[in-house]
Design an enzyme around this catalytic site. Sequence first.
Site, PDB file in Angstrom:
ATOM      1  N   GLU A  33      54.439 -21.581   0.952  1.00 23.33           N
ATOM      2  CA  GLU A  33      54.200 -20.159   1.260  1.00 23.33           C
ATOM      3  C   GLU A  33      55.168 -19.255   0.508  1.00 23.33           C
ATOM      4  O   GLU A  33      54.818 -18.121   0.168  1.00 23.33           O
ATOM      5  CB  GLU A  33      54.290 -19.926   2.769  1.00 23.33           C
ATOM      6  CG  GLU A  33      53.264 -20.689   3.594  1.00 23.33           C
ATOM      7  CD  GLU A  33      51.826 -20.486   3.142  1.00 23.33           C
ATOM      8  OE1 GLU A  33      51.516 -19.424   2.559  1.00 23.33           O
ATOM      9  OE2 GLU A  33      51.007 -21.399   3.354  1.00 23.33           O
ATOM     10  N   GLU A  91      47.405 -19.733  -5.806  1.00 19.61           N
ATOM     11  CA  GLU A  91      47.644 -21.122  -5.426  1.00 19.61           C
ATOM     12  C   GLU A  91      48.432 -21.862  -6.496  1.00 19.61           C
ATOM     13  O   GLU A  91      49.182 -22.791  -6.182  1.00 19.61           O
ATOM     14  CB  GLU A  91      46.314 -21.819  -5.144  1.00 19.61           C
ATOM     15  CG  GLU A  91      46.433 -23.101  -4.353  1.00 19.61           C
ATOM     16  CD  GLU A  91      46.955 -22.901  -2.930  1.00 19.61           C
ATOM     17  OE1 GLU A  91      47.378 -23.894  -2.310  1.00 19.61           O
ATOM     18  OE2 GLU A  91      46.944 -21.755  -2.439  1.00 19.61           O
TER      19      GLU A  91
END
Length: 491
Positions: A257, A286
């Site tokens: 994250e 991502e």
Amino acid sequence: MTAYDELMAFQRETEALGQVAGRLGWDQETVMPRGAAPQRSEEMAAMEGVLHARRIDPRLGDWLAAIDAAGLDDVGRANLRHIRRNFDRASKVPAALASRIARVTSTAQGIWAEARAADDFQAFAPTLAEVIALKREEGQALAAGGDVYDAMLADYEPGTSAAELDAMFGALRPELTALRERVRAAEAPPMLEGVFDEAAQMKLTRLLAKTFGYDMSMGRVDKAVHPFSSGSGLDVRITTRTNALDPFNCLYSTVHEVGHAAYEQGIDRDYLLTPLGRGVSMGVHESQSRIYENQLGRSRAFTGWLFGQMKDAFGDFGVADEHTFYRIVNRVSEGFIRTEADEVQYNLHVLLRFDLERALMSGDLAVDDLETAWNDRFEADFGYRVDRPSHGVLQDVHWSVGLFGYFPTYSLGNVYAGCLHAALRESLPTLDDDLAAGDTSNATEWLRNNVQIHGGLYEPRDLMTRATGSEPTEKPLLHYLKAKFEHLYNI
């Protein structure tokens, strides 16, 4: 004031309201009282109604028509490209449908969480069917006679199609399956054993966040059922989760994250509250989270440093040396949960979801048959049966909140990360020495300068090509995985 200035002033207000709506979602996932869910769904629907009205405001069309793009610089033209794309898409979706989707998905999230806790897919199935019907209606409006799934995919990865992803994923799947079978036939590393204090996990996870460059003066780390990153610009928050028996879940969820958050924090501040002031696509997003988590965070060099931090946090935790720790961190093992999967098998989890959600959207798969279809596909891909719904069809939050078209960007992000890692290693010959000292600054600065700072200035694949010097392909990822795991497992 020119038409462009008026457009951008309006857009900044829309972007600010979008950040407020995002904060409502963060609150719902972290600290909102459970009993507030019905009211929150109304609040979210109201915010979506306001935002949708702004996205289709007729003045946008007037401003866009009045602006001569030839008179703008690269930043201005990029802003115009994003605003026109979003205006065209939003104008195709009726306001009533947008508000209903927001209301239903807000409620569905709570129903999914309860069904997941109870391991009862049938308790969620009717709600999921409603979400799918609404999203299909939205997709049909966006596609205007074209492919519904491609229209949904464009929300997360502009410029790509399901057919292109099919080809890329088709090249990945047999190679990953073959590598997995070779690894599973070899002697496995030991498993981490013991009980790890959850408060100590959170203390170490905050150290890791700072180690990877997360600016805590403009962010925070909280706990949630499903780790996520939220916000952009000057307020970017992340969540993680703890498990007393598995500290890696907490630590590597956090690093993952932080990759997302660092992207948002690293964007040029001149783009704040403009269409360029956030990540350009979920695939690119991502790529940042995966390269932080895997190519950097799970490398032999960095795990040597992390081993020392683990001993400081937990004392003697039963692992003899750095090499054994490295092997444990990268252990390939059976498991059901995508977010906990090793690098070899992670993409197989994503490809399963990609295929199933395309079938759901096309109508080839009914919701009532979804659990069986999931379990059958999982057994075919992984060689063993799902033991309960929370380990299978109920494990991810994405479908409950209507994120169809999102899942394939996880694997696309891995492909991008593979390309970036090859370029990064070529540019930074001291990378392993840096990581062994717990110093990620050179690596994260390279990623910031080559990817993050640009925000939405370039289209996703153009950005990757500029950063790496070549068109993105799955080959660098496969080369990295084979080299790493063949050496680690001595195969």
